[in-house]
Design an enzyme around this catalytic site. Structure first.
Site, PDB file in Angstrom:
ATOM      1  N   ARG A  46     -76.250 -48.340   3.399  1.00 21.35           N
ATOM      2  CA  ARG A  46     -77.124 -49.353   2.796  1.00 21.35           C
ATOM      3  C   ARG A  46     -76.668 -50.759   3.201  1.00 21.35           C
ATOM      4  NH1 ARG A  46     -81.724 -51.459   0.530  1.00 21.35           N
ATOM      5  NH2 ARG A  46     -81.247 -52.832  -1.231  1.00 21.35           N
ATOM      6  N   GLN A  57     -67.188 -57.815  -1.054  1.00 26.26           N
ATOM      7  CA  GLN A  57     -65.877 -57.523  -1.631  1.00 26.26           C
ATOM      8  C   GLN A  57     -65.970 -56.746  -2.954  1.00 26.26           C
ATOM      9  OE1 GLN A  57     -63.325 -60.923  -2.518  1.00 26.26           O
ATOM     10  NE2 GLN A  57     -61.661 -59.890  -1.436  1.00 26.26           N
ATOM     11  N   ILE A 115     -72.846 -48.586  -7.336  1.00 27.85           N
ATOM     12  CA  ILE A 115     -72.903 -48.778  -5.885  1.00 27.85           C
ATOM     13  C   ILE A 115     -74.265 -48.348  -5.333  1.00 27.85           C
ATOM     14  CG2 ILE A 115     -71.935 -47.907  -3.701  1.00 27.85           C
ATOM     15  CD1 ILE A 115     -69.161 -47.976  -5.135  1.00 27.85           C
ATOM     16  N   HIS A 116     -74.878 -47.344  -5.946  1.00 26.73           N
ATOM     17  CA  HIS A 116     -76.195 -46.903  -5.506  1.00 26.73           C
ATOM     18  C   HIS A 116     -77.319 -47.806  -6.021  1.00 26.73           C
ATOM     19  CE1 HIS A 116     -74.179 -43.217  -4.263  1.00 26.73           C
ATOM     20  NE2 HIS A 116     -75.287 -42.834  -3.681  1.00 26.73           N
ATOM     21  N   GLU A 141     -62.890 -28.764 -24.326  1.00 28.90           N
ATOM     22  CA  GLU A 141     -61.503 -28.244 -24.309  1.00 28.90           C
ATOM     23  C   GLU A 141     -60.536 -29.167 -25.054  1.00 28.90           C
ATOM     24  OE1 GLU A 141     -61.643 -25.249 -22.632  1.00 28.90           O
ATOM     25  OE2 GLU A 141     -59.680 -24.737 -23.431  1.00 28.90           O
ATOM     26  N   GLU A 145     -59.426 -37.837 -27.692  1.00 29.23           N
ATOM     27  CA  GLU A 145     -58.690 -38.343 -28.861  1.00 29.23           C
ATOM     28  C   GLU A 145     -57.623 -37.313 -29.254  1.00 29.23           C
ATOM     29  OE1 GLU A 145     -62.049 -38.335 -28.638  1.00 29.23           O
ATOM     30  OE2 GLU A 145     -62.350 -40.498 -28.430  1.00 29.23           O
TER      31      GLU A 145
HETATM   32  C1  LIG Z   1     -71.663 -29.221 -22.940  1.00 29.69           C
HETATM   33  C2  LIG Z   1     -70.594 -28.683 -23.868  1.00 29.69           C
HETATM   34  C3  LIG Z   1     -70.006 -27.450 -23.591  1.00 29.69           C
HETATM   35  C4  LIG Z   1     -69.029 -26.928 -24.445  1.00 29.69           C
HETATM   36  N1  LIG Z   1     -68.474 -25.732 -24.126  1.00 29.69           N
HETATM   37  C5  LIG Z   1     -67.589 -25.178 -24.969  1.00 29.69           C
HETATM   38  C6  LIG Z   1     -67.018 -23.882 -24.697  1.00 29.69           C
HETATM   39  O1  LIG Z   1     -67.309 -23.266 -23.672  1.00 29.69           O
HETATM   40  N2  LIG Z   1     -66.114 -23.364 -25.569  1.00 29.69           N
HETATM   41  C7  LIG Z   1     -65.761 -24.013 -26.712  1.00 29.69           C
HETATM   42  O2  LIG Z   1     -64.958 -23.518 -27.476  1.00 29.69           O
HETATM   43  N3  LIG Z   1     -66.287 -25.250 -26.996  1.00 29.69           N
HETATM   44  C8  LIG Z   1     -67.177 -25.835 -26.169  1.00 29.69           C
HETATM   45  N4  LIG Z   1     -67.703 -27.084 -26.460  1.00 29.69           N
HETATM   46  C9  LIG Z   1     -67.344 -27.685 -27.743  1.00 29.69           C
HETATM   47  C10 LIG Z   1     -66.321 -28.784 -27.588  1.00 29.69           C
HETATM   48  O3  LIG Z   1     -65.045 -28.228 -27.319  1.00 29.69           O
HETATM   49  C11 LIG Z   1     -66.346 -29.592 -28.898  1.00 29.69           C
HETATM   50  O4  LIG Z   1     -67.598 -30.289 -28.937  1.00 29.69           O
HETATM   51  C12 LIG Z   1     -65.187 -30.573 -28.966  1.00 29.69           C
HETATM   52  O5  LIG Z   1     -63.971 -29.880 -29.119  1.00 29.69           O
HETATM   53  C13 LIG Z   1     -65.350 -31.571 -30.148  1.00 29.69           C
HETATM   54  O6  LIG Z   1     -65.585 -30.870 -31.336  1.00 29.69           O
HETATM   55  P1  LIG Z   1     -66.812 -31.307 -32.260  1.00 29.69           P
HETATM   56  O7  LIG Z   1     -68.042 -31.348 -31.413  1.00 29.69           O
HETATM   57  O8  LIG Z   1     -66.802 -30.437 -33.461  1.00 29.69           O
HETATM   58  O9  LIG Z   1     -66.487 -32.821 -32.653  1.00 29.69           O
HETATM   59  P2  LIG Z   1     -65.697 -33.346 -33.918  1.00 29.69           P
HETATM   60  O10 LIG Z   1     -64.475 -32.515 -34.150  1.00 29.69           O
HETATM   61  O11 LIG Z   1     -66.665 -33.531 -35.042  1.00 29.69           O
HETATM   62  O12 LIG Z   1     -65.229 -34.766 -33.353  1.00 29.69           O
HETATM   63  C14 LIG Z   1     -66.054 -35.948 -33.453  1.00 29.69           C
HETATM   64  C15 LIG Z   1     -65.203 -37.127 -33.048  1.00 29.69           C
HETATM   65  O13 LIG Z   1     -64.077 -37.272 -33.956  1.00 29.69           O
HETATM   66  C16 LIG Z   1     -62.858 -37.228 -33.223  1.00 29.69           C
HETATM   67  N5  LIG Z   1     -61.829 -36.504 -33.974  1.00 29.69           N
HETATM   68  C17 LIG Z   1     -61.972 -35.363 -34.686  1.00 29.69           C
HETATM   69  N6  LIG Z   1     -60.812 -34.976 -35.195  1.00 29.69           N
HETATM   70  C18 LIG Z   1     -59.886 -35.885 -34.805  1.00 29.69           C
HETATM   71  C19 LIG Z   1     -58.497 -36.041 -35.019  1.00 29.69           C
HETATM   72  N7  LIG Z   1     -57.777 -35.163 -35.721  1.00 29.69           N
HETATM   73  N8  LIG Z   1     -57.878 -37.105 -34.465  1.00 29.69           N
HETATM   74  C20 LIG Z   1     -58.578 -37.999 -33.755  1.00 29.69           C
HETATM   75  N9  LIG Z   1     -59.892 -37.917 -33.509  1.00 29.69           N
HETATM   76  C21 LIG Z   1     -60.548 -36.872 -34.030  1.00 29.69           C
HETATM   77  C22 LIG Z   1     -63.203 -36.483 -31.920  1.00 29.69           C
HETATM   78  O14 LIG Z   1     -62.298 -36.809 -30.887  1.00 29.69           O
HETATM   79  C23 LIG Z   1     -64.610 -37.006 -31.628  1.00 29.69           C
HETATM   80  O15 LIG Z   1     -64.520 -38.288 -31.049  1.00 29.69           O
HETATM   81  C24 LIG Z   1     -68.638 -27.653 -25.605  1.00 29.69           C
HETATM   82  C25 LIG Z   1     -69.213 -28.916 -25.847  1.00 29.69           C
HETATM   83  C26 LIG Z   1     -70.159 -29.434 -25.000  1.00 29.69           C
HETATM   84  C27 LIG Z   1     -70.767 -30.790 -25.293  1.00 29.69           C
END
Ligand SMILES: Cc1cc2nc3c(=O)[nH]c(=O)nc-3n(C[C@H](O)[C@H](O)[C@H](O)COP(=O)(O)OP(=O)(O)OC[C@H]3O[C@@H](n4cnc5c(N)ncnc54)[C@H](O)[C@@H]3O)c2cc1C
Length: 163
Positions: A46, A57, A115-116, A141, A145
């Site tokens: 581009r 830059q 960049i795009h 996983e 946090e």
């Molecule tokens: C596309 C996708 C695929 C997924 N695939 C899988 C899978 O294959 N297997 C599986 O097991 N899970 C899966 N998940 C789930 C994922 O692991 C959870 O969404 C994640 O662990 C967060 O848990 P929660 O959504 O309950 O958020 P919550 O626990 O409600 O967390 C909400 C917020 O609060 C913060 N928080 C919560 N507790 C604490 C603490 N003690 N200290 C500091 N901060 C905290 C979190 O960091 C986050 O910012 C998937 C999620 C997505 C979006």
């Protein structure tokens, strides 16, 4: 019962999480690398104001930062993977790799969109997909946090970084 010896199940489960976090770090490296490669190619193709945009830059600086942080993330992930392969517990190392590689993927994919230009927002180019993929590595996983919680508690437990 998890594993063969009573009372050791929790350790097995946490070991599984370490492997999962290494896999997420590796996935983040792949997304980051794909975004960098696409951005590098586009920045040479581009042209604006009579030159390829990488020669402005600001764009060159983005590419330099993307390549530098991706290389650092890769080294951190390789270090954690080698430690795990040697049979050591890698709570902190896998947490650091997952945290840094996923945040790096987020930053690199955002810069690839920048960049795009307008095309970065369009489904005609893959970078918008990479930008949507990166948050999964930040949340999945164990959120970043939680990785920070793990790293901090390991720092205290081990008496510092190099103890
Ligand atoms: C596309 C996708 C695929 C997924 N695939 C899988 C899978 O294959 N297997 C599986 O097991 N899970 C899966 N998940 C789930 C994922 O692991 C959870 O969404 C994640 O662990 C967060 O848990 P929660 O959504 O309950 O958020 P919550 O626990 O409600 O967390 C909400 C917020 O609060 C913060 N928080 C919560 N507790 C604490 C603490 N003690 N200290 C500091 N901060 C905290 C979190 O960091 C986050 O910012 C998937 C999620 C997505 C979006």
């Amino acid at each position: 019962m998890l594993g063969e010896t009573e009372g050791e199940g929790f350790g097995h489960m946490m070991g599984g999480l370490e492997t999962g976090r290494l896999q997420v770090a590796a996935r983040a490296l792949g997304v980051g690398r794909a975004a960098l490669e696409d951005a590098l190619a586009y920045a040479q193709e581009r042209e604006s104001f009579g030159r390829p945009i990488w020669q402005h830059q600001s764009i060159g600086n983005y590419l330099a930062d993307m390549a530098t942080s991706l290389t650092a993330a890769r080294q951190l992930t390789l270090h954690a993977a080698r430690e795990a392969e040697a049979g050591r517990r890698v709570d902190m190392e896998a947490g650091m790799a997952k945290l840094f590689a996923s945040e790096t993927a987020m930053q690199i994919t955002l810069n690839a969109v920048r960049i795009h230009g307008g095309y970065g927002y369009s489904t005609e180019f893959d970078v918008e997909r990479y930008y949507r993929d990166a948050p999964l590595m930040i949340v999945g996983e164990g959120t970043n946090e939680i990785q920070r919680n793990v790293i901090a508690s390991q720092l205290v437990k081990r008496g510092g970084l190099d103890a």
